[in-house]
Design a protein around this motif. Structure first.
Motif, mmCIF file in Angstrom:
data_model
loop_
_atom_site.group_PDB
_atom_site.id
_atom_site.type_symbol
_atom_site.label_atom_id
_atom_site.label_comp_id
_atom_site.label_asym_id
_atom_site.label_seq_id
_atom_site.Cartn_x
_atom_site.Cartn_y
_atom_site.Cartn_z
ATOM 1 N N PRO A 195 0.825 -1.218 0.000
ATOM 2 C CA PRO A 195 0.000 0.000 0.000
ATOM 3 C C PRO A 195 0.853 1.261 0.000
ATOM 4 O O PRO A 195 1.840 1.345 0.735
ATOM 5 C CB PRO A 195 -0.809 -0.116 1.300
ATOM 6 N N VAL A 196 0.489 2.220 -0.843
ATOM 7 C CA VAL A 196 1.205 3.491 -0.906
ATOM 8 C C VAL A 196 0.452 4.514 -0.056
ATOM 9 O O VAL A 196 -0.712 4.823 -0.311
ATOM 10 C CB VAL A 196 1.315 3.991 -2.360
ATOM 11 N N MET A 197 1.130 5.028 0.955
ATOM 12 C CA MET A 197 0.508 5.983 1.878
ATOM 13 C C MET A 197 1.474 7.149 2.057
ATOM 14 O O MET A 197 2.397 7.100 2.869
ATOM 15 C CB MET A 197 0.229 5.290 3.217
ATOM 16 N N PRO A 198 1.305 8.210 1.275
ATOM 17 C CA PRO A 198 2.241 9.333 1.322
ATOM 18 C C PRO A 198 2.398 9.920 2.725
ATOM 19 O O PRO A 198 1.435 10.008 3.489
ATOM 20 C CB PRO A 198 1.596 10.358 0.379
ATOM 21 N N ALA A 199 3.611 10.334 3.033
ATOM 22 C CA ALA A 199 3.894 10.923 4.352
ATOM 23 C C ALA A 199 3.600 12.414 4.322
ATOM 24 O O ALA A 199 4.457 13.257 4.593
ATOM 25 C CB ALA A 199 5.351 10.670 4.718
ATOM 26 N N LEU A 200 2.365 12.741 3.976
ATOM 27 C CA LEU A 200 1.978 14.145 3.842
ATOM 28 C C LEU A 200 1.587 14.750 5.188
ATOM 29 O O LEU A 200 2.014 15.844 5.544
ATOM 30 C CB LEU A 200 0.818 14.266 2.850
ATOM 31 N N VAL A 201 0.763 14.033 5.923
ATOM 32 C CA VAL A 201 0.297 14.504 7.234
ATOM 33 C C VAL A 201 1.032 13.704 8.306
ATOM 34 O O VAL A 201 0.884 12.485 8.380
ATOM 35 C CB VAL A 201 -1.221 14.317 7.377
ATOM 36 N N PRO A 202 1.837 14.338 9.142
ATOM 37 C CA PRO A 202 2.642 13.612 10.122
ATOM 38 C C PRO A 202 1.792 12.928 11.185
ATOM 39 O O PRO A 202 0.666 13.358 11.482
ATOM 40 C CB PRO A 202 3.519 14.712 10.728
ATOM 41 N N ALA A 203 2.342 11.884 11.762
ATOM 42 C CA ALA A 203 1.627 11.138 12.799
ATOM 43 C C ALA A 203 1.298 12.017 13.992
ATOM 44 O O ALA A 203 0.257 11.850 14.647
ATOM 45 C CB ALA A 203 2.463 9.938 13.228
ATOM 46 N N GLN A 204 2.177 12.978 14.283
ATOM 47 C CA GLN A 204 1.949 13.851 15.432
ATOM 48 C C GLN A 204 0.779 14.809 15.245
ATOM 49 O O GLN A 204 0.423 15.553 16.165
ATOM 50 C CB GLN A 204 3.222 14.634 15.782
ATOM 51 N N ALA A 205 0.161 14.794 14.065
ATOM 52 C CA ALA A 205 -1.034 15.619 13.853
ATOM 53 C C ALA A 205 -2.210 15.105 14.670
ATOM 54 O O ALA A 205 -3.218 15.805 14.828
ATOM 55 C CB ALA A 205 -1.392 15.639 12.363
ATOM 56 N N GLY A 206 -2.086 13.861 15.187
ATOM 57 C CA GLY A 206 -3.117 13.345 16.075
ATOM 58 C C GLY A 206 -4.349 12.812 15.382
ATOM 59 O O GLY A 206 -5.418 12.689 15.999
ATOM 60 N N LEU A 207 -4.241 12.481 14.097
ATOM 61 C CA LEU A 207 -5.369 11.952 13.331
ATOM 62 C C LEU A 207 -5.222 10.448 13.140
ATOM 63 O O LEU A 207 -4.108 9.914 13.089
ATOM 64 C CB LEU A 207 -5.438 12.623 11.962
ATOM 65 N N THR A 208 -6.342 9.764 13.019
ATOM 66 C CA THR A 208 -6.314 8.360 12.612
ATOM 67 C C THR A 208 -6.085 8.324 11.110
ATOM 68 O O THR A 208 -6.854 8.911 10.348
ATOM 69 C CB THR A 208 -7.643 7.660 12.946
ATOM 70 N N GLN A 209 -5.018 7.660 10.672
ATOM 71 C CA GLN A 209 -4.707 7.580 9.249
ATOM 72 C C GLN A 209 -4.554 6.114 8.843
ATOM 73 O O GLN A 209 -3.738 5.392 9.422
ATOM 74 C CB GLN A 209 -3.431 8.345 8.917
ATOM 75 N N ILE A 210 -5.326 5.686 7.844
ATOM 76 C CA ILE A 210 -5.237 4.316 7.357
ATOM 77 C C ILE A 210 -5.268 4.311 5.833
ATOM 78 O O ILE A 210 -5.776 5.241 5.195
ATOM 79 C CB ILE A 210 -6.381 3.425 7.887
ATOM 80 N N HIS A 211 -4.703 3.277 5.252
ATOM 81 C CA HIS A 211 -4.811 3.071 3.815
ATOM 82 C C HIS A 211 -6.147 2.390 3.528
ATOM 83 O O HIS A 211 -6.729 1.737 4.404
ATOM 84 C CB HIS A 211 -3.649 2.197 3.328
ATOM 85 N N SER A 212 -6.624 2.527 2.306
ATOM 86 C CA SER A 212 -7.909 1.922 1.946
ATOM 87 C C SER A 212 -7.909 0.408 2.140
ATOM 88 O O SER A 212 -8.966 -0.191 2.354
ATOM 89 C CB SER A 212 -8.282 2.268 0.501
ATOM 90 N N ASN A 213 -6.733 -0.230 2.084
ATOM 91 C CA ASN A 213 -6.708 -1.684 2.263
ATOM 92 C C ASN A 213 -6.996 -2.085 3.706
ATOM 93 O O ASN A 213 -7.315 -3.241 3.987
ATOM 94 C CB ASN A 213 -5.362 -2.272 1.814
ATOM 95 N N ALA A 214 -6.907 -1.121 4.642
ATOM 96 C CA ALA A 214 -7.201 -1.400 6.046
ATOM 97 C C ALA A 214 -8.584 -0.900 6.451
ATOM 98 O O ALA A 214 -9.046 -1.182 7.560
ATOM 99 C CB ALA A 214 -6.145 -0.763 6.947
ATOM 100 N N TYR A 215 -9.252 -0.175 5.563
ATOM 101 C CA TYR A 215 -10.607 0.315 5.870
ATOM 102 C C TYR A 215 -11.602 -0.840 5.761
ATOM 103 O O TYR A 215 -11.540 -1.643 4.821
ATOM 104 C CB TYR A 215 -11.005 1.428 4.899
ATOM 105 N N ARG A 216 -12.536 -0.914 6.722
ATOM 106 C CA ARG A 216 -13.554 -1.967 6.703
ATOM 107 C C ARG A 216 -14.975 -1.421 6.649
ATOM 108 O O ARG A 216 -15.797 -1.889 5.875
ATOM 109 C CB ARG A 216 -13.388 -2.862 7.937
ATOM 110 N N ASN A 217 -15.283 -0.439 7.495
ATOM 111 C CA ASN A 217 -16.629 0.114 7.528
ATOM 112 C C ASN A 217 -16.600 1.426 8.302
ATOM 113 O O ASN A 217 -15.622 1.729 8.996
ATOM 114 C CB ASN A 217 -17.619 -0.883 8.160
ATOM 115 N N PRO A 218 -17.660 2.241 8.217
ATOM 116 C CA PRO A 218 -17.666 3.541 8.902
ATOM 117 C C PRO A 218 -17.474 3.454 10.404
ATOM 118 O O PRO A 218 -16.845 4.328 11.020
ATOM 119 C CB PRO A 218 -19.047 4.113 8.547
ATOM 120 N N GLY A 219 -17.989 2.384 11.013
ATOM 121 C CA GLY A 219 -17.876 2.249 12.461
ATOM 122 C C GLY A 219 -16.460 2.048 12.956
ATOM 123 O O GLY A 219 -16.194 2.201 14.156
#
Length: 418
Positions: free
Chosen positions: A136-160
Motif C-alpha cells: 500500500p502506498v501511503m504518502p507521508a503528507l500529514v505527520p503522525a503527530q497531527a493526532g489523526l487516525t490515518q489508514i490506507h484503503s486496504n485497512a478500511y472496513r466500515n464507517p464504524g
C-alpha cells in the motif's frame, strides 16, 4: 531436509495464480502453486466489508465457470469472488499449497532455487502471480503527530471503524470514491480529494461499460507510452452499480477538493485543480458515449437512446468556490483514508529482473531472465491484463510460451521481441 523439485513453480494463488495453474495443467506441464495465506485471500481481508466487484458477473469471471446463483448483470460481493476462485481451483484440481511463504528466489545455472517457509524448492520455471496490489502506498503528507487516525484503503472496513468526526478521503479512483460514498451514506461529514481520472458510464444504452470497452477495442489497447500506463478510473458496482458523478456527491453534501499538495501547522493545502480534474473526467465520459453512439450507428444496433447519460448536475459550491486551504481541526476531521494505490514489492526476487524503480522488465510477461515470468500485472499485454478475465488470457499465452520452450533454451525477452 530433501530439496523438492518441480518443473514450474507459481507464486501466488489469487486470480492470476489460479489462471496460470489451469493453463499449465491443460498443457500437461507439472507445476506447483504456493500461497502464503489462502486462495484469493486479498479479496477477503484486504478489502472493505461492503465491496463488490466493479464489473458485472458475466464479465468479472473466467470463461470456464459462471458465478453460481448470481444474475449475470449483478455485481459479486467480495466473499463470493473469493469463494469463486476456491471453487474454480477445486474444479481444475489445481496443485495449490497454502500457508507457504516464498522468502527468496535465486538462480543457480539453469535452475531456480526458491527458499520458502517450508523448505527449498528447485524449479525450471518460476511464475510470479503476486499481482499489482503488494505494498500500500501511503504518502507521508500529514505527520503522525497531527493526532489523526490515518489508514490506507486496504485497512478500511466500515464507517464504524473510524472515530467520530469528519473523514478526509484522499484519492478518487474506484476505492476512494466508493469509500467516501459509503461514509456519506452513514451520515459522516466527508471531504474527498480528487485528482485526474477517467469516469466511464456504468451503463449506456442498456449495456454495461465493460461491454462497450470490449466492442470498442479499448480492453485490447497496448501501453501508449512509457510511464503513462496508470489511469485512475472512477467506477462503482456498489448499490446495484452506478455511474460515479462527483457533482452529485457534492450536491448530496460531500465536500470536494482538488489534489492534496502539502500540510503545514494543521492546515492542508489543496491544488486549484478541482474544476479541471472534473472537466477532464467529463470529457472522458462524453468521449466514450460518442464512440458508443458511433459504433451503434455503424453496426445498426437497435439500442435505446439514453440522453440522461449526458445530463450534468449543477456544480456544487465546493466546485465553483474551491477550498484551497483546509484547517483539519476546524473542519472537525479526525481521520484520513488514503486511497492512493499500491506499489509492487519484489524484495524476495534475488535476480536482475527489475528496473530502477523495482518494476519487472518483461515482454508480455516474459522476463529477461530465462525461465522467469510475470502474470496479473496492469498492462502486462494490454489494458485488460490486471482484470479477472484479462489475466486468464495472459496466463494462457505464458503457459503456451513455457510449453513451446520446454525442449529448447529460453532466451527471455529477446526471443519474444524478435
Amino acid at each position: 531436509m530433501a530439496v523438492e523439485k518441480v518443473d514450474t513453480l507459481v507464486i501466488g494463488a489469487g486470480q492470476a495464480g489460479v489462471a496460470m495453474s489451469e493453463h499449465l495443467g491443460r498443457r500437461g506441464i507439472s507445476h506447483l502453486v504456493l500461497e502464503k495465506t489462502r486462495i484469493a485471500e486479498n479479496w477477503r481481508t484486504a478489502r472493505w466489508d461492503s465491496l463488490v466487484a466493479n464489473g458485472p458477473a458475466w464479465h468479472d469471471r473466467f470463461p470456464g465457470m459462471t458465478f453460481p446463483g448470481l444474475d449475470g448483470e449483478a455485481f459479486a460481493p467480495k466473499e463470493q469472488v473469493a469463494d469463486y476462485f476456491v471453487t474454480y481451483a477445486e474444479k481444475i484440481k489445481a496443485p495449490i499449497r497454502c500457508g507457504v511463504e516464498v522468502r527468496s528466489v535465486g538462480k543457480e545455472g539453469e535452475t531456480f532455487r526458491v527458499e520458502t517457509s517450508d523448505g527449498v524448492i528447485e524449479a525450471r520455471n518460476v511464475v510470479s502471480a503476486t499481482g499489482a496490489f503488494q505494498r500500500p502506498v501511503m504518502p507521508a503528507l500529514v505527520p503522525a503527530q497531527a493526532g489523526l487516525t490515518q489508514i490506507h484503503s486496504n485497512a478500511y472496513r466500515n464507517p464504524g471503524q473510524l472515530p467520530e468526526g469528519a473523514v478526509l478521503v484522499i484519492g478518487a479512483g474506484s476505492s476512494g470514491t466508493q469509500i467516501a460514498d459509503e461514509l456519506l451514506r452513514a451520515g459522516r461529514r466527508v471531504y474527498l480529494s480528487i485528482g485526474p481520472h477517467d469516469r466511464p458510464p456504468r451503463r449506456y444504452r442498456g449495456k454495461d461499460f465493460c461491454w462497450w470497452l470490449g466492442v470498442l477495442g479499448i480492453w485490447d489497447l497496448k501501453v501508449p507510452a512509457p510511464n503513462t500506463e496508470h489511469v485512475t478510473i472512477a467506477v462503482s458496482g456498489a448499490y446495484g452499480g452506478q455511474t460515479v458523478d462527483f457533482r452529485r456527491l457534492g450536491n448530496r453534501g460531500m465536500t470536494l477538493l482538488g489534489r492534496a499538495e502539502s500540510y503545514r501547522d494543521g492546515v492542508l493545502h489543496v491544488a486549484p485543480d478541482l474544476a479541471e480534474n472534473i472537466a477532464r473526467g467529463d470529457a472522458n465520459h462524453l468521449s466514450l458515449l460518442d464512440r458508443a453512439d458511433a459504433y451503434a450507428a455503424e453496426h445498426g444496433l437497435d439500442l435505446p437512446e439514453d440522453p440522461e447519460a449526458r445530463r450534468r448536475e449543477p456544480n456544487p459550491a465546493c466546485v465553483t468556490d474551491p477550498i484551497l486551504t483546509l484547517d483539519l481541526k476546524e473542519a472537525g476531521i479526525t481521520s484520513i483514508v488514503w486511497a492512493t494505490g499500491y506499489a509492487v514489492d519484489y524484495g524476495w526476487l534475488k535476480l536482475d529482473a527489475l528496473d530502477e524503480k523495482g518494476r519487472p522488465v518483461h515482454e508480455r510477461g516474459v522476463s529477461k531472465v530465462p525461465g522467469l515470468f510475470f502474470v496479473g500485472l496492469p498492462w502486462l499485454s494490454r489494458r485488460a491484463s490486471s482484470f479477472i478475465w484479462g489475466c486468464w488470457h495472459d496466463a494462457d499465452y505464458l503457459a503456451g510460451y513455457i510449453a513451446e520452450h520446454r525442449s529448447g533454451k529460453d532466451t527471455g525477452v529477446a526471443a519474444v521481441a524478435s
